[in-house]
Design a protein around this motif. Structure first.
Motif, PDB file in Angstrom:
ATOM      1  N   CYS A   8      69.543  49.503  40.453  1.00  0.00           N
ATOM      2  CA  CYS A   8      71.435  49.758  39.622  1.00  0.00           C
ATOM      3  C   CYS A   8      71.871  48.629  40.213  1.00  0.00           C
ATOM      4  O   CYS A   8      72.494  48.621  41.086  1.00  0.00           O
ATOM      5  N   CYS A  54      74.879  50.273  41.717  1.00  0.00           N
ATOM      6  CA  CYS A  54      75.440  51.591  42.030  1.00  0.00           C
ATOM      7  C   CYS A  54      74.279  51.557  43.378  1.00  0.00           C
ATOM      8  O   CYS A  54      74.287  52.362  44.483  1.00  0.00           O
ATOM      9  N   CYS A 110      69.701  53.969  35.375  1.00  0.00           N
ATOM     10  CA  CYS A 110      70.461  54.338  36.806  1.00  0.00           C
ATOM     11  C   CYS A 110      70.160  55.875  35.986  1.00  0.00           C
ATOM     12  O   CYS A 110      71.151  56.141  35.290  1.00  0.00           O
ATOM     13  N   HIS A 137      74.599  55.167  36.106  1.00  0.00           N
ATOM     14  CA  HIS A 137      74.766  54.651  34.236  1.00  0.00           C
ATOM     15  C   HIS A 137      73.695  54.170  33.722  1.00  0.00           C
ATOM     16  O   HIS A 137      74.165  52.921  32.697  1.00  0.00           O
TER      17      HIS A 137
HETATM   18 ZN   LIG Z   1      74.205  52.984  39.333  1.00  0.00          ZN
END
Ligand SMILES: [Zn+2]
Length: 312
Positions: free
Chosen positions: A188, A191, A200, A203
């Motif tokens: 990702c 992060c 993710c 996300h």
């Molecule tokens: Zn992420």
């Protein structure tokens, strides 16, 4: 009742005020036994009496006391409320909605696992950033300690970059398995977590960034050990660069070809690894093939072969 009295006397003494234990006990006794006041109410009543007498505001007496700051390596007790000053070393995928974030915190003394409960309603922490984790509670699970961040905890970002102490370990054994999530993976961009099926955990669907890594299991005949190789170590060991891995995957229309190549080069071979121990993993800094066990195998073969040769 004398227990209540002792605590009251102790708290006043912390505030620099001497109250007579006998006086506290007499007052409690009257309220509880003579006037049948519930103990909790009697306690408050007695405290208020001494607060007024000494001109102390109520808030000062009942102020939540700061928990003492400890180092990660000092946590060796279950159910203690402590404060940690540390860096978020790793964030892991959470697989339960009751857990908001989980991973590893580290300070100069080492690392410790943490869990932040969703119910706690605390802000998100970021990997690589340092914080003061106030009022967190310790627990033990299968001999390993961890801390939980709850409703009464507090997360305060700090400017300094807390240095994380590393305990270097060495391990030698055979690589017996390469785990899923190894080879060519996507992370990702927000992060840095590894994506699962292009998404993710935090996300959702994102445009991933390619990376190369190996999560493997080693066995020394007595116990197994999980190891983690980052891109640099993987490239050097396997002899495939990230760019080459991408080309291989594109050509085969399948990322699994990279994993297969890694497996064929590593599984069943002996290695000596060294690196920092992080939770159940060794984050490998150096890895080299260990030829000693093979020599021993040859010696064994020779010792069997020798008598046969003599007979022949
Ligand atoms: Zn992420």
């Amino acid at each position: 009742m004398s227990d209540i009295a002792t605590k009251i006397v102790a708290r006043f003494s912390e505030l620099g005020i001497k109250v007579q234990p006998e006086e506290v006990e007499t007052k409690l006794d009257q309220l509880i036994n003579k006037f049948k006041v519930p103990p909790e109410e009697a306690r408050r009543n007695v405290i208020n009496h001494f607060l007024k007498q000494n001109n102390i505001p109520r808030t000062e007496f009942f102020e939540k006391r700061e928990t003492s700051q400890v180092k990660a390596s000092e946590i060796k007790e279950d159910g203690r409320w402590v404060t940690l000053r540390g860096k978020v070393v790793q964030l892991w995928e959470t697989n339960h909605e009751s857990v908001s974030q989980t991973g590893l915190l580290g300070d100069e003394s080492g690392t410790i696992k943490f869990t932040k409960w969703t119910k706690a309603g605390l802000p998100q922490v970021e990997e690589g950033k340092s914080y003061l984790f106030k009022n967190v509670v310790t627990s033990e699970y299968q001999g390993q300690f961890r801390v939980s961040l709850t409703k009464t905890s507090e997360i305060v970002p700090i400017d300094e970059d807390v240095e994380v102490g590393r305990t270097l370990v060495e391990y030698s054994g055979a690589i017996v398995d390469i785990q899923s999530g190894s080879g060519l993976i996507k992370r990702c961009p927000e992060c840095n977590r590894a994506l699962v099926k292009g998404a993710c955990g935090e996300h959702g669907k994102v445009e991933g960034i390619y990376d190369l890594r190996v999560k493997a299991v080693m066995d020394d005949g007595e116990k197994v050990q999980d190891i983690l190789l980052n891109r640099e170590v993987t490239e050097a060991l396997v002899g495939i660069t990230l760019e080459q891995a991408k080309d291989m995957a594109t050509e085969a229309l399948d990322q699994a070809v990279v994993l297969d190549a890694i497996k064929s080069k590593l599984v069943g071979r002996y290695f000596i690894v060294s690196g920092a121990k992080l939770d159940r993993f060794i984050l490998v800094d150096t890895i080299r093939q260990d030829t000693t066990p093979i020599d021993q195998d040859i010696m064994k073969l020779l010792s069997i072969a020798a008598p046969l040769a003599q007979e022949a």
